[in-house]
Design an enzyme around this catalytic site. Structure first.
Site, PDB file in Angstrom:
ATOM      1  N   GLU A 356       0.832  -1.198   0.000  1.00 41.05           N
ATOM      2  CA  GLU A 356       0.000   0.000   0.000  1.00 41.05           C
ATOM      3  C   GLU A 356       0.871   1.254   0.000  1.00 41.05           C
ATOM      4  O   GLU A 356       0.464   2.299  -0.508  1.00 41.05           O
ATOM      5  CB  GLU A 356      -0.936  -0.001   1.217  1.00 41.05           C
ATOM      6  CG  GLU A 356      -2.094   0.972   1.089  1.00 41.05           C
ATOM      7  CD  GLU A 356      -3.169   0.761   2.132  1.00 41.05           C
ATOM      8  OE1 GLU A 356      -4.225   0.189   1.805  1.00 41.05           O
ATOM      9  OE2 GLU A 356      -2.930   1.155   3.293  1.00 41.05           O
ATOM     10  N   HIS A 387       6.655 -27.339   2.501  1.00 42.78           N
ATOM     11  CA  HIS A 387       5.858 -28.412   1.909  1.00 42.78           C
ATOM     12  C   HIS A 387       4.790 -27.843   0.980  1.00 42.78           C
ATOM     13  O   HIS A 387       3.794 -28.509   0.693  1.00 42.78           O
ATOM     14  CB  HIS A 387       5.230 -29.257   3.019  1.00 42.78           C
ATOM     15  CG  HIS A 387       6.250 -29.903   3.898  1.00 42.78           C
ATOM     16  ND1 HIS A 387       6.769 -31.158   3.640  1.00 42.78           N
ATOM     17  CD2 HIS A 387       6.882 -29.451   5.013  1.00 42.78           C
ATOM     18  CE1 HIS A 387       7.663 -31.460   4.569  1.00 42.78           C
ATOM     19  NE2 HIS A 387       7.754 -30.439   5.408  1.00 42.78           N
ATOM     20  N   LYS A 515     -13.727   1.789  -3.791  1.00 43.38           N
ATOM     21  CA  LYS A 515     -14.760   2.194  -2.830  1.00 43.38           C
ATOM     22  C   LYS A 515     -15.864   2.980  -3.527  1.00 43.38           C
ATOM     23  O   LYS A 515     -17.059   2.753  -3.289  1.00 43.38           O
ATOM     24  CB  LYS A 515     -14.141   3.065  -1.726  1.00 43.38           C
ATOM     25  CG  LYS A 515     -13.198   2.356  -0.774  1.00 43.38           C
ATOM     26  CD  LYS A 515     -12.695   3.370   0.254  1.00 43.38           C
ATOM     27  CE  LYS A 515     -11.691   2.761   1.203  1.00 43.38           C
ATOM     28  NZ  LYS A 515     -11.183   3.757   2.172  1.00 43.38           N
TER      29      LYS A 515
END
Length: 551
Positions: A356, A387, A515
């Site tokens: 950000e 793994h 937004k």
């Protein structure tokens, strides 16, 4: 703070030439050329944190040229500007002063001619008094029962930082049960509340503006749940507190701002805010003294960053090594692997702080950038990742610089678990750096097998080329102090890279577009209105399908 395009500097040109000389070098060669390489390329911080950067494709000449780049980009002045309250977040006309929040020596720090330390100390003292009341059982709910459960409702920096720290410091936690709700998906708040008792639950609503969609949607659902159980909205005052700057919205919600609101300031970025009132859940979880140690660790790293020469400066060194790979080797990702289960959210936290902050494509002059800026940050706790995706690290076609982080001393020394954990840490950094391509060792391996011809055939598939760079960060023990220092180490690394990238690290305008579009789409989902014809065909088709399936 000067705006300097890094790839037009002399240092950048010299680094490109140096890269041409270095690109065929191997880490193995570098160790063979210098038997004291570890000593030459590792440093400690206060005898608490060891940073070993010897397993990188760098020489002394590389470091010197990278430091020249930092100097030419005026890093030293930029550091001074931040610490002295200059408005270096120019796109928002704000100072950047998370360092003031942990200024335990109380040295005056001025913003617009005013010392911010008295107001910081006032909020910190209010936090301490409140937390002590809750922890000691003197703050009770509407039926006079003590508080047992804390629900922090926030998102982004109002969630990731406090959640990461409370998880990392679980060995220091008191009796309070901590819960964190961030996702606007109703499942998150539902699953959190279903086993809680409103009589002893305290909600912490963390939103600077008190308008953040996700946070306020969850906060309203929590308030409805509480009021349904209590049948009296007046009891909200004993069960809801706010971390905010919006006094009017907080009062409208039902919280008394004078008593139950803890403020912070516009010079505190959300992703750098765990040191502020946003860190109240941390203080509730681990207590006042441990929160103060967290601040102390960060402050000591601040002093190191501010006062240490660049060639000895840990955040600067890590930042410059990152730029070496990002902008000259053209790698696109960095991996962070904490070999400590308590630190399982550390990478997610740094993912936000880094991506950000430095995920920008326009420089400080407002011009499009022609070089790579912030990397993609990813990772998992060790040894789980071994793994999962380490296969690609060892034998894939991409270079992925890695940070390995582990404590020397475990909080849970069960049997030989910790020795096995750390042996994997050391083994992975060695395997990534040196591989198994040494002819003699491979021949010995083949000859030790019964099916000699078969083993010869599969040798190419077992070869690990090595030459994969990594930093090893060994912490004496994960404590509030060392965690604070470690977080600040990465904060300042990110700041340093942002200065050299010539970007504004402390804004996040890219978050806003999504937004705004969500706000415009929401009415089309909630009501029987027609779907806007202004959408692209994909968005229109998705909305149409959603509405048809939902009836």
């Amino acid at each position: 703070m000067k705006n300097i395009n890094p790839n037009r500097t002399q240092a950048w040109k010299h680094l490109k030439q140096h890269f041409d000389d270095m690109k065929s070098t191997s880490i193995n060669d570098l160790f063979n050329q210098d038997k004291y390489r570890f000593a030459h390329f590792s440093k400690t911080f206060n005898n608490e944190i060891l940073v070993d950067y010897s397993k990188n494709l760098i020489t002394n000449e590389t470091i010197i040229k990278l430091i020249s780049l930092a100097i030419e980009c005026d890093l030293i002045e930029a550091i001074s500007d931040m610490f002295h309250g200059e408005k270096i977040n120019c796109s928002e006309d704000r100072a950047v002063l998370h360092i003031a929040l942990r200024n335990i020596k109380n040295t005056p720090i001025l913003v617009d001619g005013f010392n911010v330390m008295p107001q910081i100390n006032a909020v910190l003292n209010k936090m301490k008094q409140f937390c002590n009341r809750v922890i000691q059982g003197n703050w009770t709910g509407y039926t006079d029962k003590i508080i047992t459960d804390i629900v922090n409702i926030g998102i982004g920096g109002s969630n990731l930082g406090p959640y990461m720290v409370t998880e990392a410091l679980k060995p220091y936690r008191n009796h309070l049960n901590m819960h964190f709700v961030s996702n606007i998906d109703g499942t998150h708040i539902f699953e959190t509340l279903k086993n809680l008792n409103p009589e002893n639950t305290l909600f912490v609503i963390a939103s600077k503006t008190f308008t953040t969609q996700e946070t306020m949607t969850n906060a309203l659902s929590a308030r409805n749940w509480f009021c349904k159980a209590t049948s009296d909205a007046q009891h909200i005052s004993k069960h809801f507190i706010a971390l905010s700057t919006n006094t009017i919205a907080v009062r409208k919600f039902g919280i008394d701002p004078s008593e139950n609101m803890f403020k912070f300031w516009d010079w505190v970025g959300g992703r750098y805010s765990l040191w502020s009132a946003i860190g109240l859940p941390i203080m509730l979880s681990v207590g006042v003294s441990n929160f103060e140690l967290l601040l102390t660790g960060a402050h000591d790293m601040d002093i190191h960053f501010y006062s240490t020469p660049l060639h000895e400066n840990l955040p600067v060194i890590l930042a410059l090594i990152g730029i070496w790979y990002n902008n000259f080797f053209q790698v696109e990702t960095e991996a962070i692997f904490p070999y400590d289960q308590y630190m399982h959210r550390f990478t997610a936290y740094l993912q936000q702080v880094n991506m950000e902050s430095n995920g920008k494509c326009v420089d400080r002059n407002g011009c499009p950038i022609t070089y790579q800026t912030g990397p993609i940050i990813w990772g998992e706790p060790g040894t789980n990742g071994q793994h999962s995706f380490y296969q690609l690290l060892h034998q894939g076609t991409k270079m992925v610089p890695c940070d390995f982080i582990a404590p020397a001393i475990s909080h849970n020394p069960i049997s030989d678990h910790h020795e096995k954990l750390i042996s994997n840490f050391f083994a992975q950094t060695k395997a990534l750096a040196f591989g198994n391509t040494h002819l003699t060792s491979m021949q010995k391996y083949i000859q030790s097998k019964k099916n000699y011809k078969h083993e010869q055939c599969i040798v190419p598939f077992k070869l690990c080329k090595g030459n994969n760079p990594s930093n090893s960060i060994l912490v004496k023990k994960i404590t509030p102090y060392t965690l604070g220092a470690l977080i600040a180490l990465y904060e300042h690394k990110i700041f340093t890279q942002g200065i050299i990238f010539n970007i504004y690290t402390f804004d996040q305008w890219g978050v806003e577009l999504g937004k705004q579009l969500a706000d415009s789409i929401l009415p089309e989902l909630k009501y029987e209105s027609m779907i806007s014809k202004n959408h692209d065909s994909s968005t229109y088709g998705l909305i149409h399908c959603y509405k048809s399936w939902c009836g």
